[in-house]
Structure formats: structure tokens, C-alpha cells
Design a protein around this motif. Structure first.
Motif, PDB file in Angstrom:
ATOM      1  N   VAL A 103      -0.235   7.719   5.179  1.00  0.00           N
ATOM      2  CA  VAL A 103       0.877   6.781   5.345  1.00  0.00           C
ATOM      3  C   VAL A 103       1.608   7.054   6.658  1.00  0.00           C
ATOM      4  O   VAL A 103       1.882   8.222   6.975  1.00  0.00           O
ATOM      5  N   HIS A 104       1.901   6.029   7.385  1.00  0.00           N
ATOM      6  CA  HIS A 104       2.650   6.027   8.650  1.00  0.00           C
ATOM      7  C   HIS A 104       1.759   6.287   9.862  1.00  0.00           C
ATOM      8  O   HIS A 104       1.472   5.391  10.628  1.00  0.00           O
ATOM      9  N   ALA A 105       1.356   7.558  10.077  1.00  0.00           N
ATOM     10  CA  ALA A 105       0.469   7.890  11.199  1.00  0.00           C
ATOM     11  C   ALA A 105       0.977   7.278  12.511  1.00  0.00           C
ATOM     12  O   ALA A 105       0.236   6.585  13.209  1.00  0.00           O
ATOM     13  N   THR A 123       5.622  -1.223   2.359  1.00  0.00           N
ATOM     14  CA  THR A 123       7.050  -1.378   2.652  1.00  0.00           C
ATOM     15  C   THR A 123       7.753  -0.041   2.816  1.00  0.00           C
ATOM     16  O   THR A 123       8.809   0.019   3.418  1.00  0.00           O
ATOM     17  N   ASP A 124       7.159   1.051   2.223  1.00  0.00           N
ATOM     18  CA  ASP A 124       7.889   2.285   1.995  1.00  0.00           C
ATOM     19  C   ASP A 124       8.974   1.991   0.958  1.00  0.00           C
ATOM     20  O   ASP A 124       9.068   0.875   0.453  1.00  0.00           O
ATOM     21  N   GLY A 125       9.806   2.977   0.628  1.00  0.00           N
ATOM     22  CA  GLY A 125      10.798   2.761  -0.425  1.00  0.00           C
ATOM     23  C   GLY A 125      11.962   1.898   0.043  1.00  0.00           C
ATOM     24  O   GLY A 125      12.218   1.764   1.241  1.00  0.00           O
ATOM     25  N   LEU A 175       0.802  -1.236   0.000  1.00  0.00           N
ATOM     26  CA  LEU A 175       0.000   0.000   0.000  1.00  0.00           C
ATOM     27  C   LEU A 175       0.831   1.280   0.000  1.00  0.00           C
ATOM     28  O   LEU A 175       0.295   2.364  -0.172  1.00  0.00           O
ATOM     29  N   HIS A 176       2.131   1.172   0.196  1.00  0.00           N
ATOM     30  CA  HIS A 176       2.944   2.401   0.115  1.00  0.00           C
ATOM     31  C   HIS A 176       4.389   2.089  -0.219  1.00  0.00           C
ATOM     32  O   HIS A 176       5.087   1.425   0.546  1.00  0.00           O
ATOM     33  N   THR A 177       4.824   2.613  -1.370  1.00  0.00           N
ATOM     34  CA  THR A 177       6.250   2.508  -1.687  1.00  0.00           C
ATOM     35  C   THR A 177       6.659   3.675  -2.579  1.00  0.00           C
ATOM     36  O   THR A 177       5.822   4.478  -3.004  1.00  0.00           O
ATOM     37  N   HIS A 178       7.959   3.787  -2.775  1.00  0.00           N
ATOM     38  CA  HIS A 178       8.531   4.720  -3.747  1.00  0.00           C
ATOM     39  C   HIS A 178       9.408   3.804  -4.604  1.00  0.00           C
ATOM     40  O   HIS A 178      10.597   3.649  -4.341  1.00  0.00           O
ATOM     41  N   ALA A 179       8.774   3.161  -5.594  1.00  0.00           N
ATOM     42  CA  ALA A 179       9.402   2.018  -6.267  1.00  0.00           C
ATOM     43  C   ALA A 179      10.779   2.347  -6.825  1.00  0.00           C
ATOM     44  O   ALA A 179      11.740   1.589  -6.640  1.00  0.00           O
ATOM     45  N   ILE A 239      -0.904  10.270   0.913  1.00  0.00           N
ATOM     46  CA  ILE A 239      -0.075  11.293   1.578  1.00  0.00           C
ATOM     47  C   ILE A 239       0.579  10.739   2.847  1.00  0.00           C
ATOM     48  O   ILE A 239      -0.054   9.995   3.603  1.00  0.00           O
ATOM     49  N   HIS A 240       1.845  11.097   3.067  1.00  0.00           N
ATOM     50  CA  HIS A 240       2.489  10.789   4.351  1.00  0.00           C
ATOM     51  C   HIS A 240       1.852  11.675   5.424  1.00  0.00           C
ATOM     52  O   HIS A 240       1.720  12.888   5.211  1.00  0.00           O
ATOM     53  N   ILE A 241       1.476  11.112   6.568  1.00  0.00           N
ATOM     54  CA  ILE A 241       0.943  11.955   7.650  1.00  0.00           C
ATOM     55  C   ILE A 241       1.493  11.511   9.007  1.00  0.00           C
ATOM     56  O   ILE A 241       1.618  10.332   9.287  1.00  0.00           O
TER      57      ILE A 241
HETATM   58 ZN   LIG Z   1       7.135   7.000   2.042  1.00  0.00          ZN
END
Ligand SMILES: [Zn+2]
Length: 438
Positions: free
Chosen positions: A254-256, A305-307, A68-72, A217-219
Motif C-alpha cells: 500500500v502507498h509505495a 481510499t485509505d481510512g 483496495l485499501h482502507t481501515h473501515a 502491508i503498508h510499504i
Molecule cells: Zn492505511
């Protein structure tokens, strides 16, 4: 009288996810890329005459994992700056490296590399946020994966775009170009509350409404982010985003990691989803997302995973295990996040966050045949009394043996079929020699 079908897969176990059943000795019939039927194997054998019949006697079949969240594209920057806190990591290493390196070629090659890593690890769909989404789209199309690409927006110039208008125009043009592509969709992706101003958020909210686009969005990633917002805006980031109209059912935060109960209630009231990235949060020492409180409030929580620069594996098996362990550790409660719940977060909840729950995320009739087989015929997975427990706590991406996306086989017997690895390796050798990394 037998029926024709394109593909029949017999499996020792099938984890359907929704409903949360573990079927034994069942088969999945696939027709035109979609799941046509799920039935006991002995019935399937007399009912269907498949063009292709795959027998998986020691395997668990599950829905494709959804990152659900990465910077490939950052997979090209794996390991360039480890063991640093978020802002130093970003300001002293990542942003300067990106200023020198990022180009359409960088994003296409990096995204393709990330797709190969994810595919081999059973991930069939991901949500991305990076520069040059049009180049990311090329990497995704080559790879065969499914993706939601972010129309990344910042309020400062980079090598990609000069200002918010430029970011938006470029991202929306990429969306327009790939509007009809069956495996691609786009979301608005304001990077974070601390890199995007009020005026840009208001524009994004209007566009999200007009084009029916989700927002990625990262929050509240770190305590520092919240304190900076209090100093600069007089409010915590989520309060500010709510006032600007950013929070809604299409919003994926994302994150929270830094939330009070009032903010959890706010996220629930607006129907937002959260992308929980346990490995990235631990590695950057950002904090721990209050997953149990989010779930108790009825919030949809998926896993990311995030990047690769902050993880450093695009490995959803690792995220499942870390999510389960971190929830137990932070709550002092060994019953927190049992394996079946974590599997749902890594599949169906990710699909819900992307608005794709009617298409992917579970093994149900009519859904896309995005399927992953995990081979349990390995000593470290024997004996097996609870396959879902093994999946989350004992198995790893190295046990993935088969991957199908829309019924097309991409990995069979742990061999990658449709990927031009020789061409990708040639371009990776060129990136390896670039002096800007040093
Ligand atoms: Zn990120």
C-alpha cells in the motif's frame, strides 16, 4: 421460446472493463447471483422472461468499484486530526485515540458506517486492515458488501492484542469462524515494515504459504520510513521484506510513494500488486506513487481510499479522479492515466490484487453480478459524448442510482434498501457523545 431469468437490466451504456468495451443499448441477464448473458436489449427482450426487469435509459452500468485499501472502522474518527504529517498524525492523535476507543463495538459500528458510505458510492468490495477483524466481519455481513479482512499484526501491544502471537491467534480465529462465508475472505496484514520485526515477518511468510493467504502491508509510505529503515536495519524496507520472503504474487503493497527503479523491478519480478491511495498521499503529504513507472513495469495497480481519518471520504469516484489528475500533474504529461485505465484500476485491478479476478472486477459471463448504475440524467452530466470520460472526470458518487451485489439489489433509485440505517444512526449518536474524541 423465452428463457426464465432472475433479473434483466437494460442500460444505455455498459462499461464491461474486460474486455474494455463500451456497449450501447445492451442488457445484462442475471441468474443465481451471476452474470448469465450480456446482449443487445432488443434480443434480450425476446429471449428472456425475467422475474425482475430494471430499465436504465439514461444510465451507465459498470462493475462494482473495489476499494483496495482502507481501515473501515476509522470512519468513526473522521476529521479528528487533519492537516498533519503521517508520524505526528499517528503518534500524537490516532494511536492515543485508538488506545482509548477501540473495542469490538467500535469496530463493528465503524465498519458498518464505512460499508454504508461505500455502498452508496458504488463500492461493492473492499480490502480492510484494522483491529478486531471478527467485529469488522459482523459489520460487513450486516451491510451486504464483499470484503477481504486483514489479520492485522504489530509487534507492540494495543487494546486489541498483547504481542504478535496474540494478534495472529485472534485474527486466524476470526478467519476460521468465517471460512465458509461467501462474501468474506482474509489476508495477513502486517501493519508496516516499521511496526513489525523480522521474526514476525518470517512467521507470517510461513503461515501465508501454509494457508495460501495474501499479504496486505503498508510499504514505503514516506521518505522518513525509508530513512528510519536504513538507520535501524541497514537496508530500505522493500529490500528487507524481500530477504524475509514477504514479497510474492499475493502481496499487496500500500502507498509505495518512495521507490527507485530497482525496487520497481523487484516488485514486478515478484508479481506484487500496489494499492495506490492518491488522496491519502496528498493529504498527508507522503509523496506521489510512481504509477506510470509501475504500470510500465507490468505491475498490477489498484486504487484505495485509505481510512476516513486520512482522506476523509471513502469515495472511489474521488480516488479515480485524483489518480488521473495526480499522474498527469507529477509526470507533466496530460496523456498519463486516461479515464478507461483509471476505471480498470478501480475495478479489475483491485480484483486481481485480491485474487478475485475470476469472480468480480468486470462485467463478464459467469462472474458475480456486482453491478453499479450511474444515472447520467443530471444537468452536470449533459450532454454526454464520452461516458467513460464523464464517469471519471465529471460524475461523482452522488450519481450512483443502483447497486447490486451477487445480483441482490442494495440501492435502487438512489435509495438504500437492505440497510438498517435507524439502528446505525442510534449507535452513531452514542459515539458522537463519547468524550474520548475530544
Ligand atoms: Zn492505511
Amino acid at each position: 421460446m423465452t428463457e426464465k431469468t432472475d433479473l434483466l437490466i437494460d442500460a444505455r451504456w455498459i462499461a464491461t472493463v474486460s474486455p474494455a468495451h463500451l456497449l450501447e443499448h445492451h442488457s445484462v441477464a442475471v441468474r443465481d447471483g451471476r452474470i448469465h448473458a450480456i446482449l443487445p436489449s432488443h434480443e434480450a427482450h425476446s429471449r428472456y422472461q425475467p422475474d425482475e426487469h430494471v430499465r436504465l435509459p439514461h444510465h451507465l452500468l459498470m462493475p462494482g468499484l473495489i476499494n483496495l485499501h482502507t481501515h473501515a472502522a476509522m470512519s468513526l474518527m473522521r476529521g479528528i486530526a487533519d492537516d498533519l504529517p503521517l508520524m505526528r498524525w499517528l503518534q500524537e492523535h490516532i494511536w492515543p485515540a485508538e488506545a482509548k476507543l477501540v473495542s469490538p463495538e467500535f469496530v463493528r459500528d465503524g465498519t458498518e458506517l464505512a460499508c454504508l458510505e461505500m455502498l452508496r458510492g458504488g463500492t461493492t468490495c473492499f480490502s480492510d486492515m484494522y483491529f478486531h477483524p471478527e467485529a469488522a466481519a459482523e459489520g460487513v455481513i450486516r451491510s451486504g458488501l464483499r470484503a477481504a479482512l486483514g489479520i492485522v499484526t504489530l509487534d507492540f501491544p494495543t487494546g486489541y492484542a498483547s504481542d504478535a502471537t496474540d494478534y495472529l491467534e485472534k485474527g486466524l480465529a476470526a478467519r476460521e469462524k468465517y471460512l465458509e462465508h461467501p462474501r468474506l475472505r482474509f489476508m495477513l496484514a502486517p501493519h508496516a515494515p516499521y511496526t513489525v520485526g523480522d521474526e514476525t515477518f518470517e512467521r507470517l511468510t510461513t503461515i501465508a504459504g501454509q494457508l495460501d493467504l495474501g499479504i496486505h502491508i503498508h510499504i514505503h509510505e514516506t521518505a522518513d520510513e525509508v530513512e528510519t529503515s536504513l538507520r535501524q536495519h541497514g537496508s530500505r524496507p522493500l529490500t528487507r521484506l524481500r530477504q524475509l520472503g514477504v514479497l510474492g504474487p499475493g502481496t499487496v503493497g500500500v502507498h509505495a510513494t518512495q521507490l527507485n527503479q530497482q525496487e520497481i523491478d523487484m516488485l514486478a519480478a515478484h508479481g506484487c500488486s500496489i494499492a495506490h491511495c492518491p488522496t491519502s498521499n496528498m493529504k498527508l503529504a507522503s509523496g506521489a506513487t510512481p504509477v506510470m513507472a509501475l504500470l510500465a513495469a507490468g505491475i498490477n495497480v489498484g486504487l484505495g481510499t485509505d481510512g476516513a481519518a486520512s482522506n476523509n471520504r471513502l469515495d472511489m469516484f474521488q480516488e479515480m479522479r485524483h489518480a488521473a489528475l495526480l499522474a498527469k500533474h507529477t509526470n507533466g504529461d496530460a496523456t498519463a492515466l486516461p479515464a478507461a485505465q483509471v476505471l480498470q484500476m478501480a475495478t479489475l485491478n483491485g480484483a486481481r490484487a485480491l485474487g478475485l479476478e475470476h469472480e468480480i472486477g468486470s462485467i463478464e459471463n459467469g462472474k458475480q453480478a456486482d453491478l453499479v448504475a450511474v444515472d447520467f440524467d443530471h444537468p452536470e452530466l449533459m450532454p454526454c459524448f464520452d461516458p467513460i470520460s464523464h464517469l471519471v472526470y465529471a460524475a461523482g458518487r452522488e450519481h450512483v442510482s443502483h447497486v447490486w451485489i451477487s445480483g441482490k439489489c442494495h440501492i435502487a433509485d438512489s435509495k438504500t434498501l437492505c440497510f438498517d440505517q435507524a439502528r446505525l444512526k442510534t449507535s452513531l449518536a452514542l459515539w458522537q457523545n463519547r468524550s474520548e474524541f475530544r
